[in-house]
Design an enzyme around this catalytic site. Structure first.
Site, short mmCIF file in Angstrom:
data_model
loop_
_atom_site.label_atom_id
_atom_site.label_comp_id
_atom_site.label_asym_id
_atom_site.label_seq_id
_atom_site.Cartn_x
_atom_site.Cartn_y
_atom_site.Cartn_z
N GLU A 1 -72.87 -35.23 -57.35
CA GLU A 1 -72.30 -35.04 -56.02
C GLU A 1 -70.96 -35.77 -55.95
OE1 GLU A 1 -73.11 -33.46 -53.25
OE2 GLU A 1 -75.27 -33.13 -53.18
N GLU B 1 -79.71 -26.69 -51.59
CA GLU B 1 -79.57 -28.09 -51.22
C GLU B 1 -78.96 -28.25 -49.83
OE1 GLU B 1 -77.62 -32.04 -50.83
OE2 GLU B 1 -76.69 -30.06 -50.78
N GLU B 2 -78.14 -27.28 -49.42
CA GLU B 2 -77.37 -27.43 -48.19
C GLU B 2 -78.13 -27.04 -46.92
OE1 GLU B 2 -74.80 -29.02 -48.15
OE2 GLU B 2 -73.53 -28.70 -49.88
N ASP C 1 -75.46 -24.15 -54.62
CA ASP C 1 -75.14 -23.51 -53.34
C ASP C 1 -74.04 -24.26 -52.59
OD1 ASP C 1 -77.03 -25.65 -53.02
OD2 ASP C 1 -77.44 -24.97 -50.99
N ASP D 1 -68.02 -29.92 -53.02
CA ASP D 1 -69.48 -29.97 -52.85
C ASP D 1 -70.13 -28.67 -53.33
OD1 ASP D 1 -71.93 -30.93 -52.07
OD2 ASP D 1 -71.62 -30.56 -49.93
N HIS E 1 -76.31 -29.11 -57.43
CA HIS E 1 -76.75 -27.89 -56.74
C HIS E 1 -75.67 -26.81 -56.82
CE1 HIS E 1 -74.27 -28.64 -53.09
NE2 HIS E 1 -74.59 -29.91 -53.25
N HIS F 1 -67.85 -29.64 -46.74
CA HIS F 1 -68.20 -28.82 -45.57
C HIS F 1 -67.02 -28.56 -44.64
CE1 HIS F 1 -72.70 -30.27 -45.90
NE2 HIS F 1 -72.16 -29.91 -47.08
#
Length: 371
Positions: free
Chosen positions: A174, A145-146, A87, A115, A85, A348
């Site tokens: 990932e 995705e997030e 984003d 990430d 992903h 994150h």
């Protein structure tokens, strides 16, 4: 840049240039410095699209929303899908990218390093430089995705371009500490509501305390012994945890309602229905409400392509403890693994960072596997 022409304001967006042939470490740095918080991926998607169209003429390239897809059509006997992903979560005073250390000990710091722009960089580099792969290849760079799973770009691609997600093995890049994590756990959230009867606390015997009634639910949770399930040599640890409890009316009122919220992580040998039945058995006598859930993914390491990847990684493979988009590919009928640079526990966080050694290892293993 904005230019006013008469009464019309024309906004020109400068699209960053990406060189897909450079070291994936430098490509990671370039991607990280393009902000791409969920629902704002247009700039990075356009940069990726332009780079693939100009630097990878051997690939068929399509744009779907803010997702970019590319694939070979070489007539190979099998196809491998690599997905990542574009984003990130919101920036937390951790851009632009910065570096610490030297050589193989270098560390890249910044939002998206783990990430998962380092994984995207590895994919993009391979897309441009592996022109005669042993398998046909599909590269999927997707959006959103997030955030809410209903907005995940893979779901839109599955609805609108389903043939682009077909293959014999899916590799989701990932973060996995540069080790192969096969399949993934399923996840489910439930609520148990306990009803009572309100009364004044000075006359508590006239009521029935719903919070006290939750004690039996909490006791069963404390006594619960989770399974450890071995599938294809991968050990999946299950879990059942209370994650919230809500109740209470006022400081002088016996509460008449209490809700216990519970998260269940289950091994991929159980379906959603089987996991639900298991929870109804554990909490027999209570009404449970399933809030949401997602099935896991079996490791599928018996598949020839999966075996080749594990061999390229030196036989290093473990169960994925958590849910990832590999489950979406497993639901389409193909084995799927997680394999990407970086420590997932850093995702994150403001301290997000990735080791250069991880990026280098993932690029080398995937090149050995594909080329």
């Amino acid at each position: 840049m904005a230019t006013e022409v008469g009464t019309v304001l024309i906004v020109t967006v400068t699209v960053p240039h990406l060189d897909l042939t450079v070291d994936p470490v430098e490509l990671t740095a370039a991607l990280v410095d393009i902000p791409s918080v969920s629902r704002d991926e247009a700039t990075i998607a356009t940069a990726v699209e332009q780079a693939l169209r100009t630097q990878a003429p051997h690939l068929e390239v399509v744009r779907n929303g803010d997702a970019v897809l590319a694939r070979t059509r070489l007539g190979r006997a099998s196809r491998v899908v690599l997905a990542g992903h574009l984003d990130t979560v919101p920036i937390n005073d951790n851009l632009p990218l910065r570096r610490t250390g030297t050589g193989e000990a270098t560390v890249l710091h910044g939002c998206g390093t783990v990430d998962m722009k380092s994984g995207d960089a590895v994919m993009l580099h391979l897309a441009a430089t592996v022109r005669e792969p042993r398998h046909d290849l599909t590269f999927v760079f997707y959006d959103c995705e997030e955030i809410d799973a209903a907005l995940n770009g893979l779901g839109r691609i599955e609805r609108e371009l389903p043939d682009w997600l077909a293959g014999d093995l899916a590799v989701v890049c990932e973060p996995s500490n540069a080790s192969i994590e096969a399949g993934c756990q399923g996840t489910m959230r439930i609520e148990i509501r306990i009803e009572g009867k309100r009364a004044h606390t000075a006359r508590g015997w006239m009521g029935r305390n719903a919070i006290h009634g939750a004690g039996e639910v909490l006791r069963r949770l404390a006594d619960y012994e989770p399974r450890i399930v071995d599938i294809d040599g991968c050990r999946y640890h299950e879990g059942l945890q209370a994650v919230a409890i809500e109740g209470g009316v006022a400081g002088n009122v016996v509460p008449d309602s209490c809700v216990v919220r519970i998260n269940h992580r289950f091994a991929p040998d159980r379906s959603l229905e089987q996991a639900t039945d298991h929870l109804r058995e554990i909490f027999d006598g209570f009404d449970i409400t399933v809030v949401d859930g997602a099935a896991g993914a079996l490791p599928g390491l018996h598949a020839p392509a999966a075996g080749e990847l594990v061999a390229a990684a030196g036989g290093d493979v473990a169960a994925k403890l958590g849910w990832t988009d590999v489950a979406r590919f497993a639901a389409l009928g193909m084995p799927a693994v997680n394999f990407g640079p970086g420590d997932p526990t850093l995702a994150h966080t403001q301290q997000e960072h990735v080791r250069v050694a991880d990026i280098t290892r993932c690029a080398r293993v995937l090149r050995d596997f594909l080329a």
